[in-house]
Design a protein around this motif. Sequence first.
Motif, mmCIF file in Angstrom:
data_model
loop_
_atom_site.group_PDB
_atom_site.id
_atom_site.type_symbol
_atom_site.label_atom_id
_atom_site.label_comp_id
_atom_site.label_asym_id
_atom_site.label_seq_id
_atom_site.Cartn_x
_atom_site.Cartn_y
_atom_site.Cartn_z
ATOM 1 N N LEU A 29 0.840 -1.202 0.000
ATOM 2 C CA LEU A 29 0.000 0.000 0.000
ATOM 3 C C LEU A 29 0.870 1.245 0.000
ATOM 4 C CD1 LEU A 29 -2.882 1.310 0.485
ATOM 5 C CD2 LEU A 29 -2.309 1.226 2.919
ATOM 6 N N ARG A 30 0.567 2.182 -0.852
ATOM 7 C CA ARG A 30 1.210 3.493 -0.817
ATOM 8 C C ARG A 30 0.604 4.293 0.329
ATOM 9 N NH1 ARG A 30 5.667 4.949 -3.576
ATOM 10 N NH2 ARG A 30 4.754 4.184 -5.530
ATOM 11 N N LEU A 31 1.398 4.596 1.325
ATOM 12 C CA LEU A 31 0.885 5.265 2.523
ATOM 13 C C LEU A 31 0.730 6.767 2.290
ATOM 14 C CD1 LEU A 31 2.959 3.403 5.242
ATOM 15 C CD2 LEU A 31 0.537 3.117 4.734
ATOM 16 N N PRO A 32 -0.426 7.321 2.664
ATOM 17 C CA PRO A 32 -0.688 8.760 2.432
ATOM 18 C C PRO A 32 -0.157 9.620 3.571
ATOM 19 C CG PRO A 32 -2.640 7.751 3.341
ATOM 20 C CD PRO A 32 -1.607 6.649 3.249
ATOM 21 N N VAL A 33 1.072 9.355 4.007
ATOM 22 C CA VAL A 33 1.627 10.072 5.155
ATOM 23 C C VAL A 33 3.044 10.535 4.846
ATOM 24 C CG1 VAL A 33 0.252 8.768 6.821
ATOM 25 C CG2 VAL A 33 2.562 7.983 6.242
ATOM 26 N N LEU A 51 3.467 11.521 10.287
ATOM 27 C CA LEU A 51 3.607 10.521 11.339
ATOM 28 C C LEU A 51 5.002 10.672 11.931
ATOM 29 C CD1 LEU A 51 2.308 7.979 12.680
ATOM 30 C CD2 LEU A 51 3.517 6.623 10.961
ATOM 31 N N VAL A 52 5.074 10.865 13.227
ATOM 32 C CA VAL A 52 6.342 11.101 13.903
ATOM 33 C C VAL A 52 6.714 9.866 14.724
ATOM 34 C CG1 VAL A 52 7.614 12.568 15.512
ATOM 35 C CG2 VAL A 52 5.862 13.565 14.033
ATOM 36 N N ILE A 53 7.847 9.235 14.362
ATOM 37 C CA ILE A 53 8.390 8.152 15.182
ATOM 38 C C ILE A 53 9.452 8.794 16.062
ATOM 39 C CG2 ILE A 53 9.489 5.892 15.193
ATOM 40 C CD1 ILE A 53 8.418 5.414 12.425
ATOM 41 N N ALA A 54 9.038 9.160 17.259
ATOM 42 C CA ALA A 54 9.889 9.956 18.133
ATOM 43 C C ALA A 54 10.931 9.130 18.863
ATOM 44 C CB ALA A 54 9.020 10.709 19.151
ATOM 45 N N ASP A 85 -4.155 17.173 13.041
ATOM 46 C CA ASP A 85 -5.384 16.525 13.487
ATOM 47 C C ASP A 85 -5.278 15.011 13.340
ATOM 48 O OD1 ASP A 85 -8.227 15.430 13.125
ATOM 49 O OD2 ASP A 85 -8.617 17.480 13.795
ATOM 50 N N LEU A 86 -5.393 14.302 14.464
ATOM 51 C CA LEU A 86 -5.297 12.844 14.437
ATOM 52 C C LEU A 86 -6.399 12.228 13.587
ATOM 53 C CD1 LEU A 86 -4.030 10.209 15.458
ATOM 54 C CD2 LEU A 86 -5.419 10.430 17.530
ATOM 55 N N SER A 87 -7.603 12.773 13.669
ATOM 56 C CA SER A 87 -8.719 12.241 12.875
ATOM 57 C C SER A 87 -8.443 12.346 11.384
ATOM 58 C CB SER A 87 -10.016 12.971 13.223
ATOM 59 O OG SER A 87 -10.394 12.740 14.558
ATOM 60 N N ASP A 88 -7.856 13.464 10.950
ATOM 61 C CA ASP A 88 -7.531 13.629 9.527
ATOM 62 C C ASP A 88 -6.523 12.574 9.081
ATOM 63 O OD1 ASP A 88 -9.239 15.769 9.335
ATOM 64 O OD2 ASP A 88 -7.670 17.293 9.480
ATOM 65 N N GLY A 89 -5.542 12.300 9.946
ATOM 66 C CA GLY A 89 -4.559 11.285 9.606
ATOM 67 C C GLY A 89 -5.184 9.905 9.472
ATOM 68 N N LEU A 90 -6.060 9.529 10.416
ATOM 69 C CA LEU A 90 -6.727 8.231 10.344
ATOM 70 C C LEU A 90 -7.666 8.160 9.147
ATOM 71 C CD1 LEU A 90 -7.583 7.720 14.124
ATOM 72 C CD2 LEU A 90 -5.771 6.599 12.823
ATOM 73 N N TRP A 94 -7.587 5.344 6.091
ATOM 74 C CA TRP A 94 -8.697 4.481 5.702
ATOM 75 C C TRP A 94 -9.092 4.688 4.237
ATOM 76 C CZ3 TRP A 94 -10.632 0.221 7.562
ATOM 77 C CH2 TRP A 94 -10.455 -0.084 8.911
ATOM 78 N N GLU A 95 -9.025 5.928 3.779
ATOM 79 C CA GLU A 95 -9.353 6.199 2.381
ATOM 80 C C GLU A 95 -8.349 5.522 1.460
ATOM 81 O OE1 GLU A 95 -11.242 7.601 -1.016
ATOM 82 O OE2 GLU A 95 -11.937 7.429 1.071
ATOM 83 N N ALA A 96 -7.068 5.570 1.817
ATOM 84 C CA ALA A 96 -6.044 4.913 1.009
ATOM 85 C C ALA A 96 -6.281 3.405 0.958
ATOM 86 C CB ALA A 96 -4.657 5.218 1.573
ATOM 87 N N VAL A 97 -6.690 2.824 2.081
ATOM 88 C CA VAL A 97 -6.973 1.390 2.117
ATOM 89 C C VAL A 97 -8.149 1.054 1.211
ATOM 90 C CG1 VAL A 97 -7.824 -0.478 3.589
ATOM 91 C CG2 VAL A 97 -5.991 1.029 4.408
#
Length: 447
Positions: A29-33, A51-54, A85-90, A94-97
């Motif tokens: 899957l091409r991730l939209p992030v 997406l931040v991997i801290a 916005d976390l909701s926008d990221g989720l 889901w749209e990409a999936v």
Amino acid sequence: MAYRRQHRDTGPVNLAARLLALAEDALNLRLPVRLRAWDGSVAGPAGAPTLVIADRRAIRHVLWSPGELGVARAYVQGYLDVEGDLSDGLRAMWEAVRVARAADPDAARPRITPRLALRAARLAVRTRALGRRPAIPAAEATLTGGLHTRERDRAAISHHYDLSNDFYELILDPQMAYSSAFFARPDMTLEEAQTAKLDLVCRKLGLQPGMRMLDIGSGWGSLTLHAAEHYGVHVTGVTLSSEQRDFVLKRAAERGLQGRVDVSLRHFRDLAGAGVADGTVDAVASIEMGEHVGDAEYVDFTQAIARYLRPGGRVLIQQMSRSNSAKGDRPGGGPFIETYIAPDMHMKPLAKTIGLIADAGIEIRDVQAMREHYPLTVAGWAANLEEHWSTAVALVGEEQARVWRLYLAGGSLAFEENRMGVDQILGVKPSASGVAGMPLTPMDWLA
């Protein structure tokens, strides 16, 4: 195939690019992030949610617990985050999936080949992401005992609902209604919409002064207190949470409702101890409690309701459901919900719930879908959480506050996208001769 890309682990390490490529190949899957790694490297399309991997411990969580649970653990502990916005990221995820699976049914399904596993191992060694399992967040539920025994049900409810009354007062409306509101008008405030929901339930039940009502899963007493105060009925509330029981009794005393409100700390199977005799109750309400009953136990639940009701008595069940189209989804809502929010929860498709209620001898009279009302409700709760973030963290800790941020964002999206629903189901127990005493039209409660 919807997604194909080959990568080689050669040349200088751009950690973010390598991690993003590995995730995309594993998911097909091409991730939209856009990804930012702990070393400051960045990869992915500009303008996308970041997406931040801290901390490399985020990778360790995912390696030790692949899938949703590992990601949730990393987020709860702050090793993983989303800018904006976390909701926008989720939602973007889901749209990409959906788009990918429309072109390729195998898209967005993990496929760990030996070659991919070797790539992952090399990258993990190179970046020192390998390591012992990180500590499990303290916010996780740890239940013991047989599924849906009285003791385990009490522990499951306590895990979520005994968190802190002060915390819930920050999140919910002043009436402390922890269920979908009813937005009779789109411009309603959360408090107005919750009051509209309480009135809708009371009207559907046909409450009149002097009636006896049973509120199974009464929570912090929003319906119990509203029905007693505004409709003049005597209400017996039932909860497994001592925090909730004490809260309702205190509010009832403040409002002078001691003679009309009882709250019993007991299981729905044990209501005889609360003075509830078979065939004596005029109305039964259960607002978003049926999800916690369990699958096999739901028959006992509906039969108990039918047994308590007098002939002509009504029942209103507001309950969440899983969509029929969500094939393969876990009935408890998935690893995150089952581990952090509602352990042992079981959500059914609406049609199955209606069938079980009818099988108990309750005649179904009305079903009202309220799915679109839930995201509006959750938006109010989420806004309250963000407005009072520092206070919430002081009350329950940052891990638990992050659990709630993720829970509200993900839960709202599940209703928005019709993976979950919520409905009000109104029924009546006819007399032996078939008399129901219901109005011929629903206008009494829709007025």
